[in-house]
Design a protein around this motif. Structure first.
Motif, short mmCIF file in Angstrom:
data_model
loop_
_atom_site.label_atom_id
_atom_site.label_comp_id
_atom_site.label_asym_id
_atom_site.label_seq_id
_atom_site.Cartn_x
_atom_site.Cartn_y
_atom_site.Cartn_z
N ILE A 36 -10.87 -24.91 -16.71
CA ILE A 36 -12.27 -24.45 -16.68
C ILE A 36 -12.27 -22.92 -16.75
O ILE A 36 -11.49 -22.27 -16.04
CB ILE A 36 -12.96 -24.91 -15.38
CG1 ILE A 36 -12.95 -26.45 -15.29
CG2 ILE A 36 -14.39 -24.39 -15.31
CD1 ILE A 36 -13.52 -26.99 -13.99
N PRO A 37 -13.14 -22.33 -17.58
CA PRO A 37 -13.22 -20.86 -17.64
C PRO A 37 -13.41 -20.25 -16.26
O PRO A 37 -14.21 -20.74 -15.46
CB PRO A 37 -14.43 -20.61 -18.55
CG PRO A 37 -14.51 -21.84 -19.40
CD PRO A 37 -14.07 -22.97 -18.52
N LEU A 38 -12.67 -19.19 -15.99
CA LEU A 38 -12.69 -18.57 -14.67
C LEU A 38 -14.09 -18.11 -14.28
O LEU A 38 -14.48 -18.21 -13.10
CB LEU A 38 -11.72 -17.39 -14.64
CG LEU A 38 -11.45 -16.76 -13.27
CD1 LEU A 38 -10.97 -17.80 -12.27
CD2 LEU A 38 -10.42 -15.64 -13.41
N LYS A 39 -14.87 -17.62 -15.24
CA LYS A 39 -16.22 -17.17 -14.93
C LYS A 39 -17.08 -18.31 -14.39
O LYS A 39 -17.92 -18.11 -13.51
CB LYS A 39 -16.87 -16.54 -16.16
CG LYS A 39 -16.33 -15.16 -16.50
CD LYS A 39 -17.13 -14.51 -17.62
CE LYS A 39 -16.62 -13.11 -17.90
NZ LYS A 39 -17.42 -12.45 -18.98
N LYS A 40 -16.88 -19.50 -14.93
CA LYS A 40 -17.62 -20.66 -14.43
C LYS A 40 -17.14 -21.04 -13.03
O LYS A 40 -17.93 -21.38 -12.15
CB LYS A 40 -17.46 -21.85 -15.38
CG LYS A 40 -18.23 -21.72 -16.69
CD LYS A 40 -18.11 -22.98 -17.50
CE LYS A 40 -18.93 -22.88 -18.79
NZ LYS A 40 -20.38 -22.90 -18.52
#
Length: 501
Positions: A36-40
């Protein structure tokens, strides 16, 4: 219309979401960084958000939910894993074929597990030129994520980690060395590769330890059984005839700051423990109502004491509120049980090397449930009678307690309850576990029973107890790395008349 399988799948995920504590959530998020993208992930506030993303990406679905089981296993949350319909053995069997987590991610997590809060703070200072000045944390995971975000560490570049561990915690270098060897199988094997090769399944070993299956290899081989003599039998026992039997330290926390309720009835436990261990020849030191800082200072003092030179054994009894793998000081500060036991490892307390170190912990290890008024659970949830443990409302997990006993030999940890569950305290008669422990010591030491046999008898007694409705039960749990039997010499004086059975 939603079919029953879909509902069951959704309900199982919601159950995990509702019962996952904050530390487990952070660990779960960490293992999802490659998915999962770190920003999410930084905006995630619940496991439900993670599950939804995994479902949207078709990483998680009704037919294949192994990713959730894998991460629960890796964060050592076996209680939630079981609720999800998996067993530890089943996950271990399928990991080589179905596992999604990289060795790099596992290595970083293992590294974080080995760093104490003090070492994290030291690392922050050492890496002050590599991290934002505003970063202030005692979370090893948060520190590692920050280093990853700034590309100071990666799957192929761990030199900064090696440099930091060399300065802060040299023992952790073996994790990094093993990881490097696994990435380059042609490097010379130094032993650390074998260590890390087993780390994927290290939790299985810790569960065997908790079940009481740990033995020294030499004790597993029936070599020369036909030549066993009394002297050989004695060599299988810890020495208990030195100048001084040892010390029994009793930390009895009764009165806490709000919102914790007093642990009424604990005084009865402390008195009983003091009586039985004095009878067994120990010098008893009792400490009442200590904050987390005070407890830490006392343990440091005892760690460096010269008194252990002539002592046979250490006994440490801690009576307090608690949650998974931790106990509370009277100030509400949490102390990991593995921090407590680690004060007395052979490296940190050489005078106790090769001597038995026995810890008995009376504290809840999970969520409080409804109970009759005359019973209290040693956990804390404000706003309900007799509450003592965690305020989050989540059930506790195995993550903390699995490492409560140092890997080296000669430790025993007697827990009042298995991880994830409550333990009961009668406000007039004391706790079920401590009272049963003292009773069995009075009864079985004169019969020359060893401590593990005594704890088995304690398990049997406590398992038969219940509340007046027969619905509230408790199961103690011993874990140990003892190499020999612990048999206390039979005291010259008989137990007091009131203790004779």
């Amino acid at each position: 219309m939603i079919n029953s399988d879909s509902r069951k799948f959704a309900c199982s995920l919601l159950d995990i979401d509702n019962n996952m504590g904050s530390e487990d959530l952070e660990a779960f998020k960490f293992f999802c960084i490659d998915l999962i993208p770190l920003k999410k992930l930084e905006t995630v506030e619940s496991a439900h958000n993670i599950f939804q993303y995994l479902i949207n990406e078709d990483i998680l679905n009704e037919e294949d939910n192994f990713i959730v089981a894998e991460i629960l296993y890796r964060i050592k949350s076996i209680s939630l894993l079981t609720r999800f319909g998996y067993t530890k053995d089943a996950v271990e069997k399928d990991l080589p074929r179905r596992g999604r987590v990289s060795e790099y991610r596992q290595m970083l997590y293992d590294l974080s597990e080995g760093l104490t809060k003090e070492e994290v703070k030291a690392a922050l200072f050492y890496l002050r030129d590599h991290i934002p000045k505003k970063l202030s944390t005692d979370s090893a995971l948060e520190l590692l994520i920050n280093l990853e975000k700034q590309c100071f560490i990666s799957e192929t570049n761990i030199s900064l980690l090696e440099e930091t561990c060399r300065k802060i915690s040299p023992e952790l270098l073996k994790i990094l060395a093993a990881y490097k060897e696994r990435q380059d199988p042609y490097t010379e094997e130094s032993g650390s590769m074998r260590e890390y090769a087993g780390s994927l399944h290290s939790f299985a070993a810790s569960q065997d330890l908790k079940a009481g299956n740990v033995q020294e290899p030499s004790l597993q081989q029936p070599v020369g059984q036909d030549r066993l003599k009394p002297a050989a039998e004695e060599s299988a026992l810890y020495k208990m005839n030195g100048p001084h039997r040892g010390y029994c330290l009793i930390f009895n926390n009764v009165h806490f700051k709000e919102p914790f309720r007093p642990r009424n009835g604990s005084q009865k436990d402390a008195v009983e423990l003091e009586s039985v261990f004095k009878w067994l020849g120990f010098e008893v030191k009792k400490y009442d109502d200590k904050t987390s800082a005070e407890l830490d200072k006392l343990l440091q003092d005892w760690q460096s004491s010269e008194c252990w030179k002539d002592s046979d054994c250490l006994v440490c009894c801690i009576l307090s509120h608690g949650e998974s793998g931790k106990i509370y000081g009277t100030d509400g500060g949490l102390i990991p049980i593995n921090t407590i036991t680690s004060f007395f490892t052979a490296k940190r307390c050489p005078l106790l090397a090769k001597k038995p170190k026995l810890f008995f912990i009376q504290a809840c290890q999970g969520q409080k449930v409804h109970q009759p008024v005359y019973l209290e659970a040693d956990s804390h949830e404000p706003g309900s009678p007799g509450a003592d443990a965690q305020t989050s409302g989540f059930i506790a997990t195995q993550q903390q307690v699995t490492s409560s006993i140092p890997e080296e030999a000669d430790f025993l940890l007697g827990m009042a309850t298995v991880d994830g569950y409550f333990s009961f305290r009668d406000v007039q008669h004391g706790t079920w576990f401590i009272q049963a422990l003292c009773k069995k010591l009075w009864e079985l030491v004169p019969r020359r029973e060893d401590i593990l046999s005594i704890l088995t008898a304690v398990n049997a007694d406590v398992s038969k107890l219940s509340d007046k409705n027969g619905q509230k039960k408790q199961m103690p749990q011993p874990a140990y790395t003892l190499r020999k039997k612990v048999i206390f010499p039979v005291p010259r004086d008989p137990p007091p008349m009131s203790k004779q059975l």
